[in-house]
Design a protein around this motif. Structure first.
Motif, PDB file in Angstrom:
ATOM      1  N   PHE A 134       0.828  -1.204   0.000  1.00 14.73           N
ATOM      2  CA  PHE A 134       0.000   0.000   0.000  1.00 14.73           C
ATOM      3  C   PHE A 134       0.863   1.254   0.000  1.00 14.73           C
ATOM      4  CE2 PHE A 134      -2.197   3.371   2.353  1.00 14.73           C
ATOM      5  CZ  PHE A 134      -3.258   3.585   1.488  1.00 14.73           C
ATOM      6  N   ILE A 135       1.911   1.241   0.804  1.00 17.52           N
ATOM      7  CA  ILE A 135       2.803   2.404   0.871  1.00 17.52           C
ATOM      8  C   ILE A 135       3.491   2.620  -0.476  1.00 17.52           C
ATOM      9  CG2 ILE A 135       4.920   3.302   1.934  1.00 17.52           C
ATOM     10  CD1 ILE A 135       4.003   1.956   4.548  1.00 17.52           C
ATOM     11  N   ALA A 136       3.968   1.547  -1.097  1.00 18.00           N
ATOM     12  CA  ALA A 136       4.639   1.672  -2.390  1.00 18.00           C
ATOM     13  C   ALA A 136       3.663   2.179  -3.454  1.00 18.00           C
ATOM     14  CB  ALA A 136       5.223   0.327  -2.805  1.00 18.00           C
ATOM     15  N   LEU A 137       2.447   1.676  -3.426  1.00 16.02           N
ATOM     16  CA  LEU A 137       1.449   2.117  -4.384  1.00 16.02           C
ATOM     17  C   LEU A 137       1.106   3.593  -4.176  1.00 16.02           C
ATOM     18  CD1 LEU A 137      -0.486   1.356  -6.669  1.00 16.02           C
ATOM     19  CD2 LEU A 137      -2.151   0.738  -4.934  1.00 16.02           C
ATOM     20  N   ALA A 138       0.901   4.000  -2.939  1.00 14.04           N
ATOM     21  CA  ALA A 138       0.575   5.390  -2.643  1.00 14.04           C
ATOM     22  C   ALA A 138       1.729   6.313  -3.037  1.00 14.04           C
ATOM     23  CB  ALA A 138       0.251   5.548  -1.166  1.00 14.04           C
ATOM     24  N   PHE A 139       2.953   5.883  -2.779  1.00 16.13           N
ATOM     25  CA  PHE A 139       4.123   6.687  -3.132  1.00 16.13           C
ATOM     26  C   PHE A 139       4.238   6.857  -4.648  1.00 16.13           C
ATOM     27  CE2 PHE A 139       8.706   7.027  -4.063  1.00 16.13           C
ATOM     28  CZ  PHE A 139       8.969   8.235  -3.416  1.00 16.13           C
ATOM     29  N   SER A 140       4.027   5.760  -5.401  1.00 13.94           N
ATOM     30  CA  SER A 140       4.147   5.859  -6.852  1.00 13.94           C
ATOM     31  C   SER A 140       3.027   6.714  -7.444  1.00 13.94           C
ATOM     32  CB  SER A 140       4.154   4.468  -7.492  1.00 13.94           C
ATOM     33  OG  SER A 140       2.951   3.796  -7.204  1.00 13.94           O
ATOM     34  N   LEU A 141       1.839   6.626  -6.887  1.00 15.88           N
ATOM     35  CA  LEU A 141       0.754   7.482  -7.356  1.00 15.88           C
ATOM     36  C   LEU A 141       1.025   8.945  -7.046  1.00 15.88           C
ATOM     37  CD1 LEU A 141      -2.413   5.354  -6.516  1.00 15.88           C
ATOM     38  CD2 LEU A 141      -1.435   5.828  -8.757  1.00 15.88           C
ATOM     39  N   THR A 142       1.620   9.225  -5.919  1.00 14.75           N
ATOM     40  CA  THR A 142       1.979  10.596  -5.565  1.00 14.75           C
ATOM     41  C   THR A 142       3.011  11.142  -6.551  1.00 14.75           C
ATOM     42  OG1 THR A 142       1.562  10.091  -3.244  1.00 14.75           O
ATOM     43  CG2 THR A 142       2.824  12.077  -3.708  1.00 14.75           C
TER      44      THR A 142
END
Length: 92
Positions: free
Chosen positions: A6-14
């Protein structure tokens, strides 16, 4: 295991949200309002050369031909509908 994903996904979307578009379409969004305001309300049509402009008599003749074709198609459609109605009324 779900938290790091989830953190990696949120970071890449940011990161993706902060990217500026590049290439030929990069500046399109800056001019959309200008095109909408001036492009549609200008009301100018392209000027045709004199030899490409139809004569008023030709336009009237085309209108009459169009009306005749529409009337004929309407008559044919009405006849076809009458046939269909007659064929279906006799059935239970």
């Amino acid at each position: 295991m779900q938290t790091p994903t989830f953190i990696a996904l949120a970071f890449s979307l940011t990161l993706l949200a902060g990217c500026e578009p590049q290439g030929p379409a990069a500046g399109v969004e800056d001019h959309i309002d200008e095109v909408v305001e001036t492009g549609f309300s200008s009301g100018t049509s392209p000027a045709l050369p004199p030899e490409a402009r139809p004569e008023p008599g030709v336009i009237e003749q085309q209108k009459k031909q169009h009306q005749q074709v529409v009337k004929q198609a309407s008559r044919e459609a009405e006849q076809k509908l009458d046939e269909i109605l007659q064929n279906t009324q006799g059935q239970p």
